[in-house]
Scaffold this active site. Structure first.
Site, short mmCIF file in Angstrom:
data_model
loop_
_atom_site.label_atom_id
_atom_site.label_comp_id
_atom_site.label_asym_id
_atom_site.label_seq_id
_atom_site.Cartn_x
_atom_site.Cartn_y
_atom_site.Cartn_z
N ASP A 87 1.40 -4.22 2.31
CA ASP A 87 0.54 -3.03 2.23
C ASP A 87 -0.77 -3.31 2.97
OD1 ASP A 87 0.02 -0.48 1.42
OD2 ASP A 87 -0.38 -0.98 -0.68
N GLU B 221 2.86 10.35 -3.60
CA GLU B 221 2.23 9.96 -4.87
C GLU B 221 1.51 11.13 -5.53
OE1 GLU B 221 0.02 6.28 -4.84
OE2 GLU B 221 -0.79 6.64 -6.85
N LYS C 106 3.02 -0.91 5.20
CA LYS C 106 2.77 0.45 4.71
C LYS C 106 1.30 0.77 4.95
CE LYS C 106 2.31 1.65 0.12
NZ LYS C 106 1.02 2.36 0.11
O1 KIV Z 1 -0.35 -0.31 -3.71
C1 KIV Z 1 0.59 0.16 -4.38
O2 KIV Z 1 1.06 -0.43 -5.35
C2 KIV Z 1 1.15 1.44 -3.95
C3 KIV Z 1 2.16 2.10 -4.83
C4 KIV Z 1 1.50 2.68 -6.01
C5 KIV Z 1 2.98 3.07 -4.09
O3 KIV Z 1 0.76 1.96 -2.94
#
Ligand code: KIV
Length: 293
Positions: A90, A189, A120
């Site tokens: 992420d 979300e 992501k």
């Molecule tokens: O950072 C995260 O855990 C997320 C999820 C809530 C989709 O983006």
């Protein structure tokens, strides 16, 4: 992008799952045990989410402070213990907001230094050119629209998104634009179920819902939330599948009590020594140890 190792869920398989109507299961993980448990449970996608800021690093109610280096550290650990699940790194706040070049440079770090399979990022608008740039560099990108916690201040808090017709229309346009930019999946979300259903129908890539109802192609929850490690008020969409906080507290209390009472360690927790060696050792006296030491 390089060929995935044998056993790894191949990226095109996700779209095939959508076409077949097979639900995609995603969960967050931040460490080796979490990654191993996810693998054992047959989870398809593991997201090393920037929610780490809150559930691991203890920042109150915000994902913004977590740094690229902190995320790389956690992602590296999870990748090392994930064979089949696709590992999503992420991109944290600030790592893709300045320029396409910066976004590509940081995405490459997640893949090269931390072993992420894909990355992501949040939002549409300016994020669309970031998606195109990262995908052009050969790295898969998962999009994320609706409630995007990195822009929580602008959104006015952790609130449901897309509740008016015009906002829902904008969400649909954003999700379609992310697909057109090259995203292989889009997280929705905190979006009303009918809006998520409409978006899911319109996209050929899978939608992964969190607080977006059952019509999405897959679901994601935060590890600590679903296992009952997060305490206090939780969003309405969280279902707790265990109450580990209570279990852990109980176990630690019992341990503390047994250490204080002398019940732990018992004989079975200690290492034996041959009798004759023990006899010699005990006969030695302390002077011997002083002399030899
Ligand atoms: O950072 C995260 O855990 C997320 C999820 C809530 C989709 O983006």
């Amino acid at each position: 992008m390089s060929t995935p190792p044998p056993g790894k869920l191949a990226l095109p398989e996700l779209a095939a799952m959508k076409r077949r109507g097979d639900r995609i299961v995603m969960v967050t993980a931040y460490d080796a045990p979490g990654a191993r448990f996810a693998e054992d449970a047959g989870i398809d996608i593991v997201l090393v989410g920037d929610t780490a800021a809150m559930v691991v690093l203890g920042h109150e109610g915000t994902t913004v402070p977590v740094t690229v280096d902190e995320m790389l550290f956690l992602t590296r650990t999870v990748s090392r213990h994930s064979n089949r699940p696709l590992v999503v790194g992420d991109l944290p706040f600030g790592s893709y907001h300045v320029s396409d070049e910066d976004a590509v440079r940081n995405a490459i770090r997640f893949v090269k230094e931390a072993g992420a399979d894909v990355v992501k990022l949040e939002g549409a608008g300016p994020s669309l050119s970031r998606v195109r740039a990262i995908v052009s560099a050969g790295i898969g990108v998962m999009g994320h629209v609706g409630l995007t916690p990195q822009s929580e201040t602008i959104l006015g808090g952790f609130k449901t998104q897309g509740r008016t017709a015009s906002k829902a229309r904008q969400l649909l346009a954003d999700a379609l634009a992310l697909e057109a930019a090259g995203c292989f999946a889009v997280v929705l979300e905190a979006v009303p179920e009918p809006v998520a259903a409409r978006i899911t129908e319109a996209l050929t890539v899978p939608t992964i819902g969190i607080g977006a109802g059952a019509a999405c192609d897959g679901q994601v929850l935060v590890y600590h939330d679903l296992l009952g490690l997060t305490e206090g008020r939780l969003p309405r969409f969280v279902k707790r599948y265990a109450n580990l906080a209570e279990e852990i507290r109980g176990a630690l209390k019992t341990y503390a009590g047994e250490v204080r009472s002398g019940a732990y360690p018992a004989e079975e927790h200690t290492y034996p020594m041959p009798e004759e060696e023990l006899g010699v050792f005990l006969a030695d006296g302390v002077e011997h140890a002083h002399r030899d030491g």
